[in-house]
Design a protein around this motif. Structure first.
Motif, mmCIF file in Angstrom:
data_model
loop_
_atom_site.group_PDB
_atom_site.id
_atom_site.type_symbol
_atom_site.label_atom_id
_atom_site.label_comp_id
_atom_site.label_asym_id
_atom_site.label_seq_id
_atom_site.Cartn_x
_atom_site.Cartn_y
_atom_site.Cartn_z
ATOM 1 N N MET A 156 0.741 -1.160 0.166
ATOM 2 C CA MET A 156 -0.040 0.148 -0.022
ATOM 3 C C MET A 156 0.845 1.122 -0.026
ATOM 4 S SD MET A 156 -2.871 -1.781 -0.026
ATOM 5 C CE MET A 156 -4.098 -0.307 0.159
ATOM 6 N N ALA A 157 2.132 1.130 -0.154
ATOM 7 C CA ALA A 157 3.116 2.229 -0.294
ATOM 8 C C ALA A 157 3.899 2.399 -1.396
ATOM 9 C CB ALA A 157 3.858 2.304 1.241
ATOM 10 N N GLY A 158 3.653 1.587 -2.545
ATOM 11 C CA GLY A 158 4.646 1.458 -3.636
ATOM 12 C C GLY A 158 5.540 0.308 -3.517
ATOM 13 N N GLY A 159 5.549 -0.416 -2.579
ATOM 14 C CA GLY A 159 6.333 -1.367 -2.376
ATOM 15 C C GLY A 159 5.696 -3.005 -2.505
ATOM 16 N N ALA A 160 6.252 -3.807 -1.938
ATOM 17 C CA ALA A 160 5.468 -5.065 -2.126
ATOM 18 C C ALA A 160 5.815 -5.976 -0.379
ATOM 19 C CB ALA A 160 6.259 -5.979 -3.154
ATOM 20 N N ILE A 161 5.081 -6.811 -0.238
ATOM 21 C CA ILE A 161 5.225 -7.836 0.758
ATOM 22 C C ILE A 161 5.353 -9.076 -0.117
ATOM 23 C CG2 ILE A 161 4.492 -9.188 2.660
ATOM 24 C CD1 ILE A 161 3.035 -6.316 3.648
ATOM 25 N N ILE A 162 6.644 -9.996 0.278
ATOM 26 C CA ILE A 162 6.790 -11.139 -0.546
ATOM 27 C C ILE A 162 7.027 -12.077 0.476
ATOM 28 C CG2 ILE A 162 8.322 -12.242 -1.805
ATOM 29 C CD1 ILE A 162 9.362 -9.395 -2.829
ATOM 30 N N ALA A 163 6.401 -13.302 0.106
ATOM 31 C CA ALA A 163 6.576 -14.364 1.154
ATOM 32 C C ALA A 163 7.031 -15.740 0.425
ATOM 33 C CB ALA A 163 4.961 -15.002 1.623
ATOM 34 N N TRP A 164 7.582 -16.496 0.769
ATOM 35 C CA TRP A 164 8.233 -17.835 0.225
ATOM 36 C C TRP A 164 8.178 -19.002 1.191
ATOM 37 C CZ3 TRP A 164 10.650 -13.519 1.735
ATOM 38 C CH2 TRP A 164 11.784 -13.538 2.659
#
Length: 294
Positions: A156-164
């Motif tokens: 929600m701020a131009g970045g990302a949350i990534i899971a793996w």
């Protein structure tokens, strides 16, 4: 309405019907070619660009296995280099692309990279397909384990949350990382653990919580094949540290889960389930604290 006005209206309607709509200019029967380069292209993913078009990524073997991305507009026209844009110049193999629009006309791509170890990388491409995070992308996590199966959503701020998933200590666990719009990781060099219990946790999926965090679900083999979920807050704090919360532990096999935001700060989750002896489809709604509402 006068007779003359009525006739003009009919003529204009007929003329509009006779002129092909530009939205159909490229969307042909059998589909628009996104990439027809030599050798194989597979493991494709797609996300909306928010304007009627889409970003598409895939694993490409035109030379060796690398990740490519293309932007197709609402009229079906590829916007970037023919055959797509390669996301890095790394010599190592790249797999498992995941996509997140950056909110500014571009897209963030997460992927797993082999050699000298399996790590998670990311790249951001602007609206013209130019790489913004260097020619090699940025490291999302470089732990000592084998890191694969990345999934991603907006922060929600131009970045990302990534899971793996990360193969450490003899089994697969679930980790997550937040990366900002400039490509800087926010939750340590190796991310934060969402589940590290015994046996394998695999095949994660992710959905934004609408507040800068995310829900992550997975297939969990701590007992059988069940569905678990955890939520990570914007500062990297998991709602349930280290183990996650059960969504379904019924008899039989539960797997192939998918998740979307519910529009109210929670998430909706569906999976296939053999509790009846056959594969059926079940669903659940997840609340802020990862409890089940249904």
């Amino acid at each position: 309405m006068s007779t003359r006005t009525a006739i003009c209206a009919v003529c204009l309607a007929a003329l509009a019907a006779a002129v092909p709509s530009p939205v159909h200019a490229r969307w042909i029967e059998g589909g628009t070619a996104v990439c027809t380069a030599a050798n194989d292209q597979n493991s494709h993913v797609i996300v909306s660009d928010g304007s009627g078009g889409a970003f598409m990524a895939w694993r490409d073997d035109r030379t060796t296995w690398h990740v490519y991305v293309q932007h197709v507009d609402a009229y079906g026209y590829p916007q970037w280099d023919p055959g797509g844009v390669r996301v890095t110049d790394l010599i190592y193999l790249e797999y498992n692309p995941a996509l997140v629009p950056d909110g500014d006309g571009g897209v963030i791509v997460a992927f797993s990279r082999s050699g000298p170890s399996w790590d998670i990388y990311a790249q951001r491409l602007d609206s013209g397909g130019t790489a913004l995070w260097g020619s090699s992308g940025v490291v999302v996590s470089a732990s000592s384990g084998v890191e694969t199966e990345p999934v991603a959503c907006t922060d929600m701020a131009g970045g990302a949350i990534i899971a793996w998933t990360d193969y450490v200590d003899g089994d697969y666990d679930v980790f997550a990382q937040r990366i900002d719009a400039a490509g800087a990781v926010q939750w340590g060099s190796s991310g934060i653990a969402l589940c590290t219990v015994a046996n394998n946790q695999q095949s994660p999926d992710i959905a934004p919580d609408g507040m800068g965090g995310a829900y992550v679900c997975w297939t969990d083999f701590r007992v059988d094949s069940d569905i678990y979920v955890n939520r990570v807050l914007p500062d990297g704090t998991p709602v349930n540290a280290g183990s996650g919360i059960a969504v379904c532990t019924s008899s039989g096999v539960q797997n192939h889960q998918e998740m979307i935001p519910d529009g109210a700060g929670g998430a909706l989750l569906t999976w296939q389930d053999t509790r009846s002896g056959y594969y059926d489809i079940y669903a659940q709604r997840i609340y802020f604290d990862c409890t089940s509402l249904w």
